[in-house]
Design a protein around this motif. Structure first.
Motif, PDB file in Angstrom:
ATOM      1  N   LEU A   1      -3.076  13.615  -9.769  1.00  0.00           N
ATOM      2  CA  LEU A   1      -2.822  14.721 -10.352  1.00  0.00           C
ATOM      3  C   LEU A   1      -3.485  16.045 -10.487  1.00  0.00           C
ATOM      4  O   LEU A   1      -3.146  16.994  -9.854  1.00  0.00           O
ATOM      5  N   PRO A   2      -4.745  15.862 -10.393  1.00  0.00           N
ATOM      6  CA  PRO A   2      -5.772  17.155 -10.369  1.00  0.00           C
ATOM      7  C   PRO A   2      -5.495  17.920  -9.132  1.00  0.00           C
ATOM      8  O   PRO A   2      -5.681  18.954  -8.927  1.00  0.00           O
ATOM      9  N   HIS A   3      -5.545  16.944  -7.973  1.00  0.00           N
ATOM     10  CA  HIS A   3      -5.433  17.439  -6.551  1.00  0.00           C
ATOM     11  C   HIS A   3      -4.166  18.253  -6.406  1.00  0.00           C
ATOM     12  O   HIS A   3      -4.052  19.356  -5.952  1.00  0.00           O
ATOM     13  N   ALA A  20       1.889  19.955   1.146  1.00  0.00           N
ATOM     14  CA  ALA A  20       0.673  19.566   1.844  1.00  0.00           C
ATOM     15  C   ALA A  20       0.125  18.944   0.691  1.00  0.00           C
ATOM     16  O   ALA A  20      -0.927  17.737   0.634  1.00  0.00           O
ATOM     17  N   SER A  21       0.147  19.422  -0.670  1.00  0.00           N
ATOM     18  CA  SER A  21      -0.712  18.713  -1.812  1.00  0.00           C
ATOM     19  C   SER A  21      -0.240  17.710  -2.126  1.00  0.00           C
ATOM     20  O   SER A  21      -0.921  16.507  -2.597  1.00  0.00           O
ATOM     21  N   LEU A  22       1.180  17.333  -1.950  1.00  0.00           N
ATOM     22  CA  LEU A  22       1.636  15.847  -2.334  1.00  0.00           C
ATOM     23  C   LEU A  22       1.095  15.002  -1.171  1.00  0.00           C
ATOM     24  O   LEU A  22       0.624  13.650  -1.296  1.00  0.00           O
ATOM     25  N   ILE A  23       1.007  15.331   0.200  1.00  0.00           N
ATOM     26  CA  ILE A  23       0.697  14.498   1.337  1.00  0.00           C
ATOM     27  C   ILE A  23      -0.734  14.105   1.247  1.00  0.00           C
ATOM     28  O   ILE A  23      -1.257  13.067   1.399  1.00  0.00           O
ATOM     29  N   LEU A  24      -1.609  15.083   0.875  1.00  0.00           N
ATOM     30  CA  LEU A  24      -2.895  14.991   0.514  1.00  0.00           C
ATOM     31  C   LEU A  24      -3.168  13.767  -0.500  1.00  0.00           C
ATOM     32  O   LEU A  24      -4.033  13.070  -0.431  1.00  0.00           O
ATOM     33  N   ILE A  74       5.267  10.309  -9.022  1.00  0.00           N
ATOM     34  CA  ILE A  74       4.808  10.450 -10.439  1.00  0.00           C
ATOM     35  C   ILE A  74       4.049  11.706 -10.649  1.00  0.00           C
ATOM     36  O   ILE A  74       4.387  12.664 -11.625  1.00  0.00           O
ATOM     37  N   ALA A  75       2.876  11.991  -9.992  1.00  0.00           N
ATOM     38  CA  ALA A  75       2.059  13.276  -9.739  1.00  0.00           C
ATOM     39  C   ALA A  75       3.159  14.381  -9.579  1.00  0.00           C
ATOM     40  O   ALA A  75       2.779  15.343 -10.054  1.00  0.00           O
ATOM     41  N   LEU A  76       4.212  14.059  -8.511  1.00  0.00           N
ATOM     42  CA  LEU A  76       4.825  15.415  -8.473  1.00  0.00           C
ATOM     43  C   LEU A  76       5.557  15.768  -9.616  1.00  0.00           C
ATOM     44  O   LEU A  76       5.674  16.834  -9.988  1.00  0.00           O
ATOM     45  N   VAL A  77       6.159  14.769 -10.433  1.00  0.00           N
ATOM     46  CA  VAL A  77       7.116  15.087 -11.745  1.00  0.00           C
ATOM     47  C   VAL A  77       6.260  15.692 -12.687  1.00  0.00           C
ATOM     48  O   VAL A  77       6.638  16.554 -13.457  1.00  0.00           O
ATOM     49  N   ILE A  78       5.058  15.428 -12.928  1.00  0.00           N
ATOM     50  CA  ILE A  78       4.300  16.032 -13.745  1.00  0.00           C
ATOM     51  C   ILE A  78       3.430  17.128 -13.196  1.00  0.00           C
ATOM     52  O   ILE A  78       3.147  18.170 -14.003  1.00  0.00           O
ATOM     53  N   THR A 136       0.894  -1.203   0.025  1.00  0.00           N
ATOM     54  CA  THR A 136       0.019   0.019   0.031  1.00  0.00           C
ATOM     55  C   THR A 136       0.850   1.354   0.119  1.00  0.00           C
ATOM     56  O   THR A 136       0.582   2.356  -0.795  1.00  0.00           O
ATOM     57  N   ILE A 137       2.024   1.069   0.743  1.00  0.00           N
ATOM     58  CA  ILE A 137       2.704   2.318   0.990  1.00  0.00           C
ATOM     59  C   ILE A 137       3.630   2.627  -0.134  1.00  0.00           C
ATOM     60  O   ILE A 137       3.772   3.787  -0.760  1.00  0.00           O
ATOM     61  N   ILE A 138       4.120   1.477  -0.720  1.00  0.00           N
ATOM     62  CA  ILE A 138       4.855   1.486  -2.170  1.00  0.00           C
ATOM     63  C   ILE A 138       4.067   2.102  -3.320  1.00  0.00           C
ATOM     64  O   ILE A 138       4.436   3.050  -3.885  1.00  0.00           O
ATOM     65  N   VAL A 139       2.763   1.610  -3.304  1.00  0.00           N
ATOM     66  CA  VAL A 139       1.919   1.980  -4.487  1.00  0.00           C
ATOM     67  C   VAL A 139       1.468   3.555  -4.082  1.00  0.00           C
ATOM     68  O   VAL A 139       1.663   4.493  -5.166  1.00  0.00           O
ATOM     69  N   GLY A 140       1.211   3.850  -2.785  1.00  0.00           N
ATOM     70  CA  GLY A 140       1.033   5.164  -2.691  1.00  0.00           C
ATOM     71  C   GLY A 140       1.820   6.233  -2.884  1.00  0.00           C
ATOM     72  O   GLY A 140       1.705   7.377  -3.713  1.00  0.00           O
ATOM     73  N   VAL A 141       3.174   5.995  -2.331  1.00  0.00           N
ATOM     74  CA  VAL A 141       4.417   6.929  -2.704  1.00  0.00           C
ATOM     75  C   VAL A 141       4.745   6.872  -4.002  1.00  0.00           C
ATOM     76  O   VAL A 141       4.847   8.075  -4.560  1.00  0.00           O
ATOM     77  N   GLY A 142       4.810   5.788  -4.692  1.00  0.00           N
ATOM     78  CA  GLY A 142       5.287   6.009  -6.314  1.00  0.00           C
ATOM     79  C   GLY A 142       4.320   6.815  -6.789  1.00  0.00           C
ATOM     80  O   GLY A 142       4.664   7.621  -7.799  1.00  0.00           O
TER      81      GLY A 142
END
Lengths: 285, 279
Positions: free
Chosen positions: A149-151, A196-200, A75-79, A65-71
Motif C-alpha cells: 500500500l505505501p509504495h 507502474a506503481s501497481l507493477i512495482l 486490494i492495494a489498488l482499491v484502497i 505466487t502469482i495469485i497471491v501477488g496479483v490479489g
C-alpha cells in the motif's frame, strides 16, 4: 594538486559504482551456477514438490505466487489509488500532513511484525468466520496489500502531482468540476505512473518473504489452489522453509537455488514491465 | 594553517583508534572462541550449557550458539566453518562420505510427543491410528469420539530431525507418508504455538517443548514422559549429537566434556530431554 585530488575522488566513485555492479553480478552468477542444472520442463511444469522422493515440480508454487501477488495488488489498488487521488487533488495541507506520514510509517513496520499480526489476528479470524485452516491465500492478500500500500500510494500520488497544473486549469476554466477534471484530465495523464506503481507493488509482493510465509500455511505437498481459503506455498516461503535442512550438493539444494532463479526472473520481468510503463508515459506526455 | 590543524586532528584521531584497537586486542581474554550451530532441538541444551560454561568453567571464552537445523550444523562443521555441529538425527552415509572425519558424541536422548489442543477430549491413540491420521486416511475427529471437525495436521519441514524420527518410528512401519495437506512449520516453537491456537489441530513435537499450552496424548496407553522414554516403553525415541571435525580442539573437547558432566546432563534433564549414560 587540485586536479590530482579531483582524479582521485573520481576514481573512488568509479570504484564504488563498479563494486556494486560486481556484487549484483556475482550473486546472480552464483545463483544461476547452483540452480541452472535443476531447471527443466519437469521442474517448471511439474505438479508435485516432494524433496524426499526427488520430485521437484513447482507449477503449483508459481501459480500460487502469482495469485497471491496479483490479489494483494488488486486490494492495494482499491484502497491505494483513491487515497493517492485524495492526497494529491483534494486534501487540504493539514490533512495531508497527517495522512502522508502515517502511510509512510507502514513502510517502516518490519515484515515479521506484520506477519505476527496476521498470524495472531487475521488467521484466527478467517478460521473462525470463513472456515478452512485460516492460513490461506486471503490472509496473504491482506498482509501483502498492507505492505504494498505505501509504495502504491506514494508513487501514484507523485504521478498524479506530476500532471502539469496548466492541464487542470484549462479543464476548470472550461467549467468542469473538480471531480470531472480528475477523472477526465488528471487520471488519464497519470495513468502510466499509476500502472507502474501497481507493477512495482506486485514485484514487491512476489519477493516478500517473512510476513507471507507466516500466514499462507505452506502445505507439505503444495497443489494448485481452487479457493482463496486454500493453504498455499509461494516461491520465497519454500526456500526459507527448506534451506535449513537441505543437504549440500543434493538435488534438493539445486532445486531450491533454481526456485531462487525463477523468482529472480519473475521479479526482473515485473520490474522491466514497470520501467516500460513509466517510459511510455513519459513519451506520451 | 587551517589545513594543518585538520590534518593534525585526523592523525590524532587515527592514532587513538589504532591504540584503542591494539589495547582491546591485548586485553581480550585468551580463552578463545567456540562456535556451535545446528539442530533447533539441541539448541536449548547448547545455549544453557554455553551460558554455564562461560559463567563457571572459563569466563574468558566466547561461545556463540545458533540454530539452523541438523543438516546445516553437519554441513558447516564438515566444511570447517564452525567448531561444533549439533544434530538431532544420526549422520547419513552421504554426509560421512563427504566428510569422513566427522566425530559424533551422544549427549542425550529426545522423544517426540503427539500433541493436540488442551480442549481436545482424545487422550490415547495407537501408533497405527496416528500414522493413519498423519497420512490423511482419517480426517475427522468424530472417528475417535471427538467433535465433528476436520483434523488440522501440522508437520515439520523436510529434513528436520523431529520429522525424521516421526517418519521413521510412526509412518514408515506402516508404509505411510505424511499427507500433502499438512501445513509445514519450521520450528518446535511454531508448531506448539499453532496447536495452542487451533482446537482441531494435531502435530508431533519434541518432548522437551511440551508444556501446558498443548496436550500430549499417550500412545497405546503409554504416556509420553521421561520415565517411559528411558524404559523404552514409549515407542518414539532418538539420540542427540554434538559433532566435531576430527579430534576436537582443547576448547571444543572441554565444552563437550562439560555437556557430558553431571552439571551438563542436569541441564539436558531440566530441559525435558533424557540423559545419556556415560561409561
Amino acid at each position: 594538486m587540485r586536479r590530482i585530488k579531483e582524479k582521485i575522488i573520481e576514481k573512488i566513485l568509479l570504484f564504488s559504482a563498479t563494486s556494486s555492479i560486481l556484487i549484483v553480478f556475482f550473486i546472480i552468477a552464483f545463483m544461476f551456477a547452483e540452480g541452472w542444472s535443476a531447471i527443466n520442463l519437469d521442474f517448471i511444469f511439474g505438479l508435485i514438490w516432494h524433496p524426499k522422493t526427488n520430485e521437484f515440480g513447482i507449477l503449483p508454487i508459481i501459480v500460487s505466487t502469482i495469485i497471491v501477488g496479483v490479489g494483494a495488488v488488486l486490494i492495494a489498488l482499491v484502497i491505494g489509488i483513491p487515497c493517492a487521488i485524495f492526497l494529491a487533488e483534494f486534501a487540504p495541507n493539514w490533512v495531508r500532513n497527517i495522512i502522508k506520514p502515517s502511510v509512510e510509517m507502514l513502510v517502516g513496520i518490519p515484515s515479521i511484525v506484520l506477519g505476527f499480526f496476521g498470524l495472531m489476528l487475521i488467521v484466527p479470524f478467517i478460521r473462525d468466520n470463513l472456515g478452512g485452516r485460516g492460513e490461506c491465500i486471503l490472509a496473504g492478500w491482506i498482509i501483502l496489500s498492507i505492505m504494498t500500500l505505501p509504495h502504491v500510494i506514494s508513487i501514484s500520488e507523485d504521478a498524479i502531482r506530476a500532471v502539469p497544473n496548466s492541464y487542470r486549469e484549462a479543464s476548470l476554466t472550461l467549467g468542469a468540476t473538480k471531480w470531472q477534471t480528475v477523472r477526465n484530465i488528471t487520471l488519464p495523464n497519470a495513468k502510466s505512473g499509476i500502472l507502474a506503481s501497481l507493477i512495482l507493488g506486485m514485484g514487491n509482493a512476489v519477493g516478500e518473504t517473512m510476513a507471507v510465509y507466516m500466514v499462507i500455511g505452506n502445505p507439505n505437498i503444495p497443489w494448485i489452489p481452487t479457493s482463496i481459503l486454500d493453504s498455499v506455498r509461494v516461491l520465497t516461503s519454500t526456500i526459507v522453509m527448506e534451506y535449513g535442512y537441505m543437504e549440500w550438493g543434493s538435488p534438493h539444494q539445486h532445486a531450491l537455488f533454481a526456485i531462487g532463479v525463477v523468482l529472480f526472473i519473475l521479479v526482473a520481468i515485473i520490474n522491466l514491465m514497470a520501467r516500460y510503463a513509466i517510459k511510455r508515459g513519459m513519451i506520451g506526455r | 594553517m587551517q589545513r594543518n590543524t585538520i590534518m593534525a586532528i585526523v592523525i590524532v584521531a587515527i592514532a587513538i583508534v589504532a591504540i584503542g584497537l591494539i589495547a582491546w586486542q591485548l586485553a581480550r581474554p585468551v580463552g578463545g572462541e567456540l562456535t556451535i550451530a545446528g539442530s533447533t532441538t539441541v539448541l536449548p541444551i547448547t545455549q544453557e550449557c554455553a551460558r554455564l560454561y562461560m559463567e563457571e568453567v572459563c569466563p574468558c571464552t566466547r561461545i556463540s550458539v545458533s540454530g539452523g537445523g541438523s543438516g546445516t550444523g553437519i554441513q558447516q562443521v564438515g566444511e570447517g566453518l564452525i567448531d561444533i555441529g549439533a544434530a538431532s538425527r544420526d549422520l547419513r552415509s552421504s554426509e560421512l562420505g563427504q566428510w569422513p572425519d566427522l566425530q559424533p558424541v551422544a549427549i542425550g536422548k529426545d522423544s517426540v510427543a503427539i500433541i493436540v489442543h488442551p480442549s481436545n477430549p482424545i487422550d490415547d491413540l495407537t501408533l497405527e491410528q496416528i500414522s493413519q491420521i498423519f497420512a490423511g486416511d482419517i480426517t475427522n475427529w468424530i472417528d475417535f469420539g471427538g467433535d465433528d471437525a476436520p483434523i488440522n495436521l501440522i508437520t515439520r519441514e523436510e529434513g528436520s530431525g523431529t520429522r525424521g524420527i516421526f517418519e521413521e518410528k510412526v509412518m514408515e512401519p506402516f508404509g505411510k507418508e505424511i499427507a500433502g495437506e499438512a501445513l509445514v512449520k519450521t520450528s518446535n516453537g511454531e508448531v506448539r504455538a499453532t496447536i495452542a491456537t487451533d482446537e482441531n489441530s494435531m502435530a508431533y513435537l519434541s518432548l522437551g517443548y511440551v508444556d501446558e499450552t498443548v496436550k500430549a496424548i499417550s500412545i497405546g496407553g503409554v504416556e509420553a514422559n521421561v520415565e517411559n522414554v528411558l524404559s523404552e516403553d514409549y515407542p518414539i525415541v532418538r539420540t542427540l549429537w554434538l559433532i566435531t571435525k576430527g579430534t576436537p580442539n582443547t576448547l571444543a573437547q572441554s565444552f563437550i566434556d562439560f555437556v557430558l558432566s553431571d552439571e551438563g546432563q542436569q541441564v539436558v534433564e531440566d530441559l525435558g530431554y533424557i540423559k545419556v549414560k556415560v561409561e
